[in-house]
Design a protein around this motif. Structure first.
Motif, PDB file in Angstrom:
ATOM      1  N   GLY A 147      40.047  58.047   0.691  1.00 56.45           N
ATOM      2  CA  GLY A 147      41.002  58.958   0.068  1.00 56.45           C
ATOM      3  C   GLY A 147      41.522  58.555  -1.306  1.00 56.45           C
ATOM      4  O   GLY A 147      42.423  59.210  -1.842  1.00 56.45           O
ATOM      5  N   ALA A 148      40.978  57.521  -1.919  1.00 60.66           N
ATOM      6  CA  ALA A 148      41.491  57.069  -3.215  1.00 60.66           C
ATOM      7  C   ALA A 148      41.157  58.068  -4.325  1.00 60.66           C
ATOM      8  O   ALA A 148      40.047  58.595  -4.368  1.00 60.66           O
ATOM      9  CB  ALA A 148      40.913  55.697  -3.552  1.00 60.66           C
ATOM     10  N   LYS A 149      42.133  58.329  -5.212  1.00 60.51           N
ATOM     11  CA  LYS A 149      41.955  59.292  -6.311  1.00 60.51           C
ATOM     12  C   LYS A 149      42.206  58.593  -7.647  1.00 60.51           C
ATOM     13  O   LYS A 149      43.036  57.685  -7.719  1.00 60.51           O
ATOM     14  CB  LYS A 149      42.968  60.429  -6.175  1.00 60.51           C
ATOM     15  CG  LYS A 149      42.898  61.227  -4.888  1.00 60.51           C
ATOM     16  CD  LYS A 149      41.981  62.428  -5.036  1.00 60.51           C
ATOM     17  CE  LYS A 149      41.956  63.284  -3.774  1.00 60.51           C
ATOM     18  NZ  LYS A 149      41.695  62.535  -2.533  1.00 60.51           N
ATOM     19  N   PRO A 150      41.515  59.041  -8.705  1.00 56.29           N
ATOM     20  CA  PRO A 150      41.764  58.459 -10.031  1.00 56.29           C
ATOM     21  C   PRO A 150      43.262  58.486 -10.367  1.00 56.29           C
ATOM     22  O   PRO A 150      43.949  59.453 -10.017  1.00 56.29           O
ATOM     23  CB  PRO A 150      40.965  59.373 -10.972  1.00 56.29           C
ATOM     24  CG  PRO A 150      39.837  59.855 -10.111  1.00 56.29           C
ATOM     25  CD  PRO A 150      40.410  60.013  -8.736  1.00 56.29           C
ATOM     26  N   THR A 151      43.713  57.443 -10.996  1.00 57.68           N
ATOM     27  CA  THR A 151      45.121  57.122 -11.357  1.00 57.68           C
ATOM     28  C   THR A 151      45.899  56.470 -10.204  1.00 57.68           C
ATOM     29  O   THR A 151      46.979  55.933 -10.432  1.00 57.68           O
ATOM     30  CB  THR A 151      45.955  58.313 -11.910  1.00 57.68           C
ATOM     31  OG1 THR A 151      46.363  59.156 -10.830  1.00 57.68           O
ATOM     32  CG2 THR A 151      45.197  59.097 -12.979  1.00 57.68           C
ATOM     33  N   ASP A 152      45.392  56.516  -8.962  1.00 60.13           N
ATOM     34  CA  ASP A 152      46.064  55.803  -7.857  1.00 60.13           C
ATOM     35  C   ASP A 152      46.201  54.323  -8.200  1.00 60.13           C
ATOM     36  O   ASP A 152      45.302  53.734  -8.820  1.00 60.13           O
ATOM     37  CB  ASP A 152      45.242  55.902  -6.553  1.00 60.13           C
ATOM     38  CG  ASP A 152      45.466  57.217  -5.803  1.00 60.13           C
ATOM     39  OD1 ASP A 152      46.253  58.049  -6.290  1.00 60.13           O
ATOM     40  OD2 ASP A 152      44.823  57.385  -4.744  1.00 60.13           O
ATOM     41  N   LEU A 153      47.303  53.741  -7.767  1.00 62.19           N
ATOM     42  CA  LEU A 153      47.499  52.304  -7.956  1.00 62.19           C
ATOM     43  C   LEU A 153      46.757  51.525  -6.875  1.00 62.19           C
ATOM     44  O   LEU A 153      46.740  51.930  -5.712  1.00 62.19           O
ATOM     45  CB  LEU A 153      48.985  51.964  -7.871  1.00 62.19           C
ATOM     46  CG  LEU A 153      49.903  52.685  -8.859  1.00 62.19           C
ATOM     47  CD1 LEU A 153      51.358  52.362  -8.542  1.00 62.19           C
ATOM     48  CD2 LEU A 153      49.549  52.304 -10.300  1.00 62.19           C
ATOM     49  N   ILE A 154      46.158  50.411  -7.266  1.00 60.42           N
ATOM     50  CA  ILE A 154      45.521  49.521  -6.292  1.00 60.42           C
ATOM     51  C   ILE A 154      46.507  48.394  -5.978  1.00 60.42           C
ATOM     52  O   ILE A 154      46.937  47.673  -6.876  1.00 60.42           O
ATOM     53  CB  ILE A 154      44.209  48.934  -6.847  1.00 60.42           C
ATOM     54  CG1 ILE A 154      43.246  50.065  -7.218  1.00 60.42           C
ATOM     55  CG2 ILE A 154      43.557  47.988  -5.833  1.00 60.42           C
ATOM     56  CD1 ILE A 154      42.001  49.597  -7.963  1.00 60.42           C
ATOM     57  N   CYS A 155      46.864  48.281  -4.698  1.00 60.10           N
ATOM     58  CA  CYS A 155      47.869  47.294  -4.289  1.00 60.10           C
ATOM     59  C   CYS A 155      47.244  46.276  -3.350  1.00 60.10           C
ATOM     60  O   CYS A 155      46.303  46.585  -2.621  1.00 60.10           O
ATOM     61  CB  CYS A 155      49.008  47.978  -3.541  1.00 60.10           C
ATOM     62  SG  CYS A 155      49.689  49.396  -4.409  1.00 60.10           S
ATOM     63  N   VAL A 156      47.798  45.087  -3.352  1.00 63.70           N
ATOM     64  CA  VAL A 156      47.327  44.073  -2.414  1.00 63.70           C
ATOM     65  C   VAL A 156      48.533  43.309  -1.858  1.00 63.70           C
ATOM     66  O   VAL A 156      49.528  43.100  -2.560  1.00 63.70           O
ATOM     67  CB  VAL A 156      46.287  43.143  -3.094  1.00 63.70           C
ATOM     68  CG1 VAL A 156      46.944  42.223  -4.110  1.00 63.70           C
ATOM     69  CG2 VAL A 156      45.505  42.338  -2.082  1.00 63.70           C
ATOM     70  N   SER A 157      48.467  42.957  -0.599  1.00 66.79           N
ATOM     71  CA  SER A 157      49.556  42.196   0.010  1.00 66.79           C
ATOM     72  C   SER A 157      49.301  40.702  -0.168  1.00 66.79           C
ATOM     73  O   SER A 157      48.172  40.266  -0.377  1.00 66.79           O
ATOM     74  CB  SER A 157      49.673  42.539   1.501  1.00 66.79           C
ATOM     75  OG  SER A 157      48.525  42.096   2.198  1.00 66.79           O
ATOM     76  N   GLY A 158      50.371  39.923  -0.062  1.00 67.50           N
ATOM     77  CA  GLY A 158      50.251  38.468  -0.077  1.00 67.50           C
ATOM     78  C   GLY A 158      49.584  37.937  -1.334  1.00 67.50           C
ATOM     79  O   GLY A 158      49.861  38.392  -2.446  1.00 67.50           O
ATOM     80  N   ASN A 159      48.706  36.965  -1.147  1.00 67.73           N
ATOM     81  CA  ASN A 159      47.982  36.400  -2.278  1.00 67.73           C
ATOM     82  C   ASN A 159      46.559  36.091  -1.855  1.00 67.73           C
ATOM     83  O   ASN A 159      46.246  36.061  -0.676  1.00 67.73           O
ATOM     84  CB  ASN A 159      48.701  35.145  -2.795  1.00 67.73           C
ATOM     85  CG  ASN A 159      48.827  34.088  -1.719  1.00 67.73           C
ATOM     86  OD1 ASN A 159      47.844  33.481  -1.298  1.00 67.73           O
ATOM     87  ND2 ASN A 159      50.059  33.866  -1.253  1.00 67.73           N
ATOM     88  N   LEU A 160      45.712  35.874  -2.838  1.00 69.00           N
ATOM     89  CA  LEU A 160      44.280  35.753  -2.546  1.00 69.00           C
ATOM     90  C   LEU A 160      43.725  34.365  -2.865  1.00 69.00           C
ATOM     91  O   LEU A 160      44.257  33.646  -3.716  1.00 69.00           O
ATOM     92  CB  LEU A 160      43.499  36.804  -3.348  1.00 69.00           C
ATOM     93  CG  LEU A 160      43.918  38.264  -3.101  1.00 69.00           C
ATOM     94  CD1 LEU A 160      43.071  39.206  -3.963  1.00 69.00           C
ATOM     95  CD2 LEU A 160      43.806  38.625  -1.638  1.00 69.00           C
TER      96      LEU A 160
END
Lengths: 348, 348
Positions: B159-172
């Motif tokens: 369901g991702a659309k252009p301009t959507d923010l990409i978020c990530v939890s915690g750290n990598l």
């Protein structure tokens, strides 16, 4: 046959490749392969979902020397469907995880999935997910089967009552004798070290027992027939390990005993003839051989006539009070304690 | 510690033994361990059931030299829960199948299940079934997790659309650096052939990254926080293999591109310090390390402020049109094609 290294397409490529052959047939499958999880629905709130899982490991559960991969995929799926039928339910979805050893090519994996998908197609089951991994050692198979049933139709192991009839579908010991034959032919082939002499396994007249070992069929037809006759068993289990330990599970969960009649145990002609050739005790093979994937269930004695209407189901004994023990009445009228003895050598 | 051979109680005995520790907490679990299949219900007709499965093999996914069995059971369960959270759902039931090598004692199996059951208890999941088998080779783990969600709450990868923010939890990258450290200490220990010299692994000040490798925590808290803020992500996946290939899955399923900002990627201090010690490229470790079990998801740009309210979630980029590709913008303003490269050596 051409052989293509799995590394040429990788794990994601392999999943995409297999996914091309997958069709979704059940309306309860909302999303199959391709996300973090499959998404399933139920037809109504009173429905229940059944979950069963099986692990099969190379060298323990199968020998790839004589087990064709397509048959193996078919059998592994059937073993899972059988667990769901044993709850008086129908399988609807399946997940398949495999650990693939280095000697496997893409074509091998295709063969395996061809067997899985054939089983799915025949039993109206959707392949909805799984996992693939490389394996440092043998071929590893883990499947989980989902099934659906109305709450009041589910049959547990715990409902057997004294005087209930003990019924079994099909016949017993055939898969075990098929295995003995396959092992014997493997042993003959491995003893032939002269490449000039071509030894072919001799399976003439033994097709039935070989088939029972290599491509068992889960008994959907029996569940259909029970429903048609309006019979809900009081308890049910599928015969996967050995018949005796499966009967014991029912006795344990239901808090009852049992009496099995040796002469009533259904045995196919090929099984008997093979046992004679191997000089094995036939009853022991039927009671302890395993791998039959037949259904063993109990019904009230009042349903005796209805049970007789069902093709391929035999009454082999009855449920007793717990205090009467778990007994085998032999052909000559003797009476012995049944013993779970998967570990006992069946050579008589 | 005393060690008891598994053969003293057998497979059925082992199941009974483990079953003593199992508690059923969810009202949707109608029948757990002890029949041919578990029986589950849903709270309402509009609910959906999620099914996810994972296979973990010794030598491929874990090394028992430094992986305590309790941690392994915990981690394997968490990896499965994580897949269900990644659908914006909650895990409710788990099946656990294990293939046990000969060197295992009952106490080892107990340790493993202690980890599984601790994970289940913390995430309110019922252990409802499984299979145990002996294994000729390594320890084999296969788990299947069931989860539940309202139909309209499920989040797919698509369901991702252009301009959507990409978020990530915690750290990598922390779990990956923890693994590097464990491998180094294993190598040092194995080089010490003088039994007079006792070498102890040196993990001082590295507890966090070791913990990230040995006992990751699936992000139930993030799903709770998203629901509390009224946010339904447009797409979501959990970071199990490598972050880049997980982003790629979202791009593929949603038919979009992405732009990730190197400077926005959340990295813990210990991870950075360890990477420096190993002379490894930190961004490469974070992008390709894997085993993080963090959630990566997209939300409409209008929710930027709401996302900022959630503790431990960072915006690392945004979704673009497919034609713009999958790009990494580096700290110095350079722009490169992101490449899935789990197979590339991360030593820079």
């Amino acid at each position: 046959m051409s052989r293509t290294e799995i590394s040429t397409i990788g794990e994601f490529g392999l999943i995409d490749h297999i996914n091309k052959y997958v069709k979704i047939e059940n309306e309860t499958t909302k999303k199959g392969i391709g996300d973090d999880a499959a998404v399933l629905s139920m037809k109504s709130e009173s429905d229940r979902m059944l979950v069963s899982t099986d692990l099969m490991l190379e060298g323990i559960h199968f020998d790839l020397t004589y087990f064709p991969l397509k048959h193996l995929g078919y059998k592994a799926a059937m073993a899972n469907f059988s667990d769901i039928y044993a709850m008086n339910a129908y399988p609807t979805q399946l997940t398949v995880s495999i650990g693939i050893s280095k000697r496997f090519a893409i074509e091998d994996v295709e063969e395996f999935y061809a067997g899985v998908l054939l089983a799915c197609q025949r039993h109206n089951v959707d392949l909805v997910g799984g996992d693939t991994s490389s394996s440092l050692t043998g071929f590893t198979i883990s499947m989980t089967c989902i099934g659906m049933a109305k709450e009041d139709e589910i049959t547990y192991r715990s409902g057997a009552k004294p005087t209930d009839l003990i019924c079994v579908s099909g016949n017993l010991g055939a898969a075990y004798m098929g295995l003995q034959l396959l092992e014997r032919e493997k042993s003959i082939l491995s003893q032939n070290t002269d490449p000039q002499i071509e030894v072919q396994p001799d399976f003439a007249g033994k097709e039935y027992i070989i088939g029972r070992q290599l491509k068992p069929e889960a008994r959907r037809d029996i569940i259909d027939a029970l429903k048609k006759e309006g019979i809900k068993p009081t308890s049910m289990i599928d015969i996967s390990d050995e018949m005796v330990s499966d009967v014991f599970q029912i006795c344990k969960e239901s808090g009852v005993g049992c009496r099995i009649f040796e002469e009533k145990i259904p045995i196919d002609y090929e099984t008997a003839s093979m046992a004679e050739e191997f000089n094995m005790n036939l009853t022991t093979a039927a009671l302890h051989g395993g791998d039959d994937y037949e259904l063993l269930f109990t019904v009230p004695v009042t349903l005796h006539e209805k049970i007789n209407n069902i093709k391929d189901v035999k009454v082999i004994g009855y449920i007793t009070d717990k205090e009467e023990g778990k007994m085998l009445q032999t052909r000559d009228g003797g009476c012995f304690d049944l013993k779970s003895q998967a570990w006992v050598n069946v050579n008589s």
